[in-house]
Design a protein around this motif. Structure first.
Motif, short mmCIF file in Angstrom:
data_model
loop_
_atom_site.label_atom_id
_atom_site.label_comp_id
_atom_site.label_asym_id
_atom_site.label_seq_id
_atom_site.Cartn_x
_atom_site.Cartn_y
_atom_site.Cartn_z
N ASP A 1 26.06 49.27 65.52
CA ASP A 1 25.37 48.47 64.51
C ASP A 1 23.86 48.45 64.74
O ASP A 1 23.09 48.20 63.81
N LYS A 2 23.44 48.70 65.98
CA LYS A 2 22.01 48.66 66.31
C LYS A 2 21.29 49.95 65.92
O LYS A 2 20.06 50.01 65.91
N VAL A 3 22.08 50.99 65.62
CA VAL A 3 21.47 52.24 65.16
C VAL A 3 21.00 52.06 63.72
O VAL A 3 21.77 51.56 62.88
N PRO A 4 19.77 52.40 63.40
CA PRO A 4 19.28 52.23 62.02
C PRO A 4 20.22 52.87 61.00
O PRO A 4 20.74 53.98 61.22
N GLY A 5 20.45 52.15 59.91
CA GLY A 5 21.39 52.60 58.90
C GLY A 5 21.07 53.98 58.35
O GLY A 5 21.96 54.80 58.12
N LEU A 6 19.79 54.26 58.13
CA LEU A 6 19.40 55.55 57.59
C LEU A 6 19.77 56.67 58.54
O LEU A 6 20.25 57.74 58.14
N LEU A 7 19.55 56.42 59.84
CA LEU A 7 19.88 57.44 60.84
C LEU A 7 21.38 57.68 60.88
O LEU A 7 21.83 58.82 61.00
N ARG A 8 22.17 56.61 60.75
CA ARG A 8 23.63 56.75 60.78
C ARG A 8 24.11 57.57 59.59
O ARG A 8 24.91 58.49 59.73
N LYS A 9 23.66 57.17 58.40
CA LYS A 9 24.19 57.77 57.18
C LYS A 9 23.63 59.17 56.89
O LYS A 9 24.33 60.03 56.34
N ALA A 10 22.37 59.38 57.26
CA ALA A 10 21.73 60.64 56.90
C ALA A 10 21.87 61.72 57.97
O ALA A 10 21.78 62.91 57.67
N LEU A 11 22.09 61.31 59.20
CA LEU A 11 22.10 62.31 60.27
C LEU A 11 23.39 62.28 61.09
O LEU A 11 24.12 63.27 61.15
N LEU A 12 23.68 61.14 61.73
CA LEU A 12 24.79 61.10 62.69
C LEU A 12 26.14 61.38 62.03
O LEU A 12 26.89 62.26 62.46
N GLU A 13 26.46 60.62 60.99
CA GLU A 13 27.79 60.74 60.39
C GLU A 13 28.00 62.09 59.72
O GLU A 13 29.07 62.71 59.89
N PRO A 14 27.03 62.63 58.94
CA PRO A 14 27.23 63.97 58.38
C PRO A 14 27.41 65.03 59.47
O PRO A 14 28.25 65.94 59.33
N ALA A 15 26.65 64.90 60.58
CA ALA A 15 26.76 65.90 61.65
C ALA A 15 28.13 65.86 62.31
O ALA A 15 28.73 66.91 62.60
N VAL A 16 28.65 64.68 62.52
CA VAL A 16 29.93 64.55 63.22
C VAL A 16 31.10 64.92 62.32
O VAL A 16 32.01 65.68 62.72
N PHE A 17 31.11 64.40 61.09
CA PHE A 17 32.28 64.61 60.23
C PHE A 17 32.28 65.97 59.53
O PHE A 17 33.33 66.41 59.05
N ASN A 18 31.13 66.65 59.49
CA ASN A 18 31.06 67.98 58.86
C ASN A 18 30.94 69.09 59.88
O ASN A 18 30.72 70.25 59.51
N PHE A 19 31.12 68.77 61.15
CA PHE A 19 30.99 69.78 62.19
C PHE A 19 32.11 70.81 62.05
O PHE A 19 33.28 70.44 61.93
N PRO A 20 31.79 72.10 62.02
CA PRO A 20 32.82 73.14 61.84
C PRO A 20 33.91 73.07 62.92
O PRO A 20 33.59 72.99 64.11
N ALA A 21 35.14 73.06 62.47
CA ALA A 21 36.30 73.02 63.40
C ALA A 21 36.21 71.83 64.35
O ALA A 21 36.69 71.89 65.48
N GLY A 22 35.64 70.73 63.87
CA GLY A 22 35.43 69.57 64.73
C GLY A 22 36.71 68.96 65.24
O GLY A 22 36.75 68.40 66.34
N ARG A 23 37.79 69.08 64.46
CA ARG A 23 39.04 68.46 64.90
C ARG A 23 39.63 69.14 66.13
O ARG A 23 40.54 68.61 66.77
N HIS A 24 39.11 70.33 66.46
CA HIS A 24 39.63 71.04 67.63
C HIS A 24 38.79 70.77 68.88
O HIS A 24 39.15 71.23 69.97
N LEU A 25 37.68 70.08 68.73
CA LEU A 25 36.79 69.82 69.86
C LEU A 25 36.93 68.37 70.30
O LEU A 25 36.74 67.46 69.51
N LYS A 26 37.26 68.16 71.56
CA LYS A 26 37.53 66.81 72.07
C LYS A 26 36.34 65.88 71.89
O LYS A 26 36.50 64.72 71.48
N LEU A 27 35.14 66.39 72.18
CA LEU A 27 33.95 65.55 72.07
C LEU A 27 33.72 65.10 70.63
O LEU A 27 33.39 63.93 70.37
N ILE A 28 33.90 66.00 69.69
CA ILE A 28 33.69 65.67 68.28
C ILE A 28 34.78 64.71 67.80
O ILE A 28 34.51 63.76 67.05
N ARG A 29 36.02 64.94 68.25
CA ARG A 29 37.10 64.01 67.86
C ARG A 29 36.82 62.61 68.37
O ARG A 29 37.05 61.62 67.66
N LYS A 30 36.32 62.50 69.59
CA LYS A 30 35.98 61.19 70.13
C LYS A 30 34.84 60.55 69.35
O LYS A 30 34.85 59.33 69.10
#
Length: 634
Positions: A389-418
């Protein structure tokens, strides 16, 4: 089954009422065989079953009073030590004269006459209370601040019927048993039925720190006490440490009372602390009791032995076997008046039974320490989630979440799944975030329950009830909001009934030193960081007891008397048969889908015995609860 029961607004006379109240009271003494005192008037009656020191009754001038427990009454008057006057002033029937030893019930009656609203406020400690004014049709029901005792009630026309056990309440002709699908749904969700609900239609339970006034056929409820946190630092660590150590001694001394007592000893910080304080207060070694399991990852007897050796207690051990579990399951189903699915009730029962065989009549438990001082693992986990919650909303929505949820083959990588799991959980609001791993939520209600059953239940009610309780406390810190929630849901609805009923099954009383009013008030004055320092659990508690508790116990991971049911279920034929027979019989009640039961025992249990074994236990204990009382179907 110690407790009280009664009614107001029904009856044709004292003689007829006596017959009915004695019939209602039968379940109260079913397990511990305590004497029963009864009071009756023309339109009301009371019964109280308890040991002498916990039984207080009085009748006079049309007033009937029953207090169950050993509470303190701050009414400005010393105990009178006098009995009641003949006829109107004493209990009648079996157990006549119980509660005359200190005049507590009579003092409560006098206070009621002076100031009815002050009665609950001036009572401290663990209690259940009933005051009936037969002439005026006026009544007061209440339970203690921590909800140590429970009290159910139901209105029926002009009558109010109540009991500390639903098994007694449903014996009244105006309140016959009728199963509430919502109560059963809540049970499967929480593995117990949380107050204010019950498993019966029309029945409700008082919440911790709540009282009920019944006047002219109407019910008014109010909260007379609620946990209020003072999160500003007021005292130095050394001052707090000294206060804490003194409170520990006085709380243990008060909880022990004057009867032979011992203590549960799991080897955790709470039970070890109580064992150590008990030893400080006694010249001779005190009795401690532990349960072990011959199952890898479940047995922590070594920590109990470490605590016992450190403090010099007279230690007693028992290793619970699968055969013990088979023998206990029907008895556990019988002693609880609501379906109850916490498997730790089984080892708690065998621990209490071992102590009872030694002549012990009261067991001290460490329950409440986690919920007052910040000891549950989920507190540190939620602290980590809250950092998102302390991470700025813009940073979460514009950078972190797109990077994590759109990472290629992310479901096969333990770090990305976590990372995905972390974001998904951290994005949920509290307290819904606490239920991320809820078994029923994982399976889905429509996969577990029949369509007909779900038509009578609100699947959103459990989370709504958590949100309601969460909103009742306005603490500014996350840890204190979680503690306030757990005081109700984890402690009052789950852990306290577990220990109290397990002890009752062994004809034993239970007491909880950490739940003294003064200890609770002390914990509320600690800052949030003194409870959870980053991810360090119960920071003040552990630092204040360094040098008193062994270091290995201070640093150990929390465990307790967890039962290896899922592991044993795979290997022990009699346990398998009992579980399968129970689930087979449950199918006929048209509550749980037969297909789900088949998949649970035929597939899911083999995939993860510990995780899915919990659902087997919960459903098995629902059926056992039905069997033990031939309860009606919904």
């Amino acid at each position: 089954m110690s407790g009280l029961c009664g009614w107001i607004g029904h009856g044709a006379g004292a003689a007829d009422n006596r017959v009915l109240i004695e019939a209602m009271a039968v379940p109260l003494a079913a397990f511990d065989q305590n004497p029963v005192a009864t009071l009756q008037a023309s339109r009301s009656a009371l019964a109280l079953s308890a040991r002498a020191q916990s039984s207080h009754v009085w009748q006079g001038d049309g007033l009937l009073v029953a207090v169950w427990g050993e509470p303190e009454l701050d009414d400005g008057a010393a105990a009178q030590g006098q009995g009641q006057s003949q006829g109107q002033g004493q209990g009648q029937g079996q157990g006549q004269g119980q509660g005359q030893q200190d005049g507590l019930a009579e003092r409560v009656a006098r206070l009621w006459r002076r100031d009815p609203d002050a009665v609950c406020v001036k009572l401290g400690g663990a209690f259940a209370l009933a005051i009936l004014d037969d002439a005026k049709g006026d009544a007061l029901l209440a339970i203690d601040r921590m909800g140590t005792h429970q009290l159910s009630y139901q209105t029926a026309g002009e009558a109010l019927v109540f009991a500390t056990s639903s098994d007694a309440l449903i014996r009244h002709p105006k309140t016959p048993a009728a199963i509430d699908p919502q109560g059963l749904y809540n049970y499967v969700y929480f593995h117990m039925v949380p107050a204010p609900g019950t498993v019966y239609r029309g029945q409700q339970r008082l919440l911790p720190g709540e009282c009920l006034r019944f006047r002219h056929g109407g019910v008014e409820k109010r909260t007379y006490w609620r946990m209020v946190f003072d999160e500003q630092p007021q005292h130095s660590f050394e001052d707090l440490k000294q206060q804490f150590r003194e409170l520990l001694r006085s709380s243990v001394l008060d909880a022990a009372g004057t009867q032979p007592y011992g203590a549960f000893l799991s080897g955790g910080t709470d039970s070890s602390t109580i064992a150590g304080v008990m030893r400080e207060l006694n010249d001779k070694p005190v009795n401690t009791y532990s349960i072990g399991f011959e199952a890898e990852g479940y047995d922590e007897m070594s920590y109990a032995r470490l605590a016992s050796k450190h403090f010099g207690t007279s230690h007693h051990e028992y290793y619970v076997t699968p055969d013990d579990v088979v023998a206990a399951i029907p008895r556990i189903g019988a002693v609880f008046d609501q379906p109850f699915g916490n498997a730790s009730a089984v080892p708690a029962f065998y621990c209490a039974r071992m102590a009872r065989a030694d002549g012990i009549t009261r067991m001290l438990g460490g329950d409440g320490g986690d919920e007052l001082f910040g000891g549950n693992e989920r507190y540190s986990k939620q602290h980590v989630f809250a950092l998102y919650d302390k991470v700025p909303g813009l940073l979460r929505k514009a950078l972190l979440e797109p990077a994590v949820f759109n990472f290629p083959a992310g479901r096969h990588l333990k770090l990305i799944r976590k990372a995905r799991s972390y974001i998904e959980q951290a994005s949920l609001p509290m307290p819904a975030r606490l239920e991320t791993y809820n078994l029923l939520g994982r399976f889905g209600p429509s996969q577990v329950f029949t369509a007909g059953f779900l038509a009578g239940a609100d699947t959103g009610a459990p989370l709504a009830s958590l949100a309601h309780t969460w909103a009742q406390n306005d603490a500014s810190s996350l840890i204190n909001r979680m503690l306030a929630l757990d005081l109700k849901v984890t402690l009052a609805d789950n852990d306290l009934p577990k220990v109290i009923k397990a002890c009752e099954l062994a004809a034993m009383e239970a007491a909880f030193p950490f739940l003294s009013d003064r200890m609770v008030a002390f914990s509320a004055r600690l800052t949030a960081r003194q409870k959870l320092n980053g991810t360090q659990l119960r920071y003040f508690f552990k630092e204040a007891l360094r040098g008193f508790l062994p270091d290995d116990i201070i640093t150990k991971q929390k465990h307790g008397f967890g039962l290896p049911f899922g592991v044993w279920l795979q290997k022990h034929k009699p346990l398998q048969q009992l579980a399968l027979d129970s689930l087979s019989d449950l199918k006929a009640r048209q509550i749980v889908r037969p297909e789900f039961i088949d998949a649970l025992v035929g597939q899911h249990l083999n995939e993860h015995a510990g995780y899915h074994g919990t659902m087997v236990w919960v459903l098995m204990m629902m059926e056992q609860w039905f069997k033990q009382r031939s309860a009606p179907q919904s």
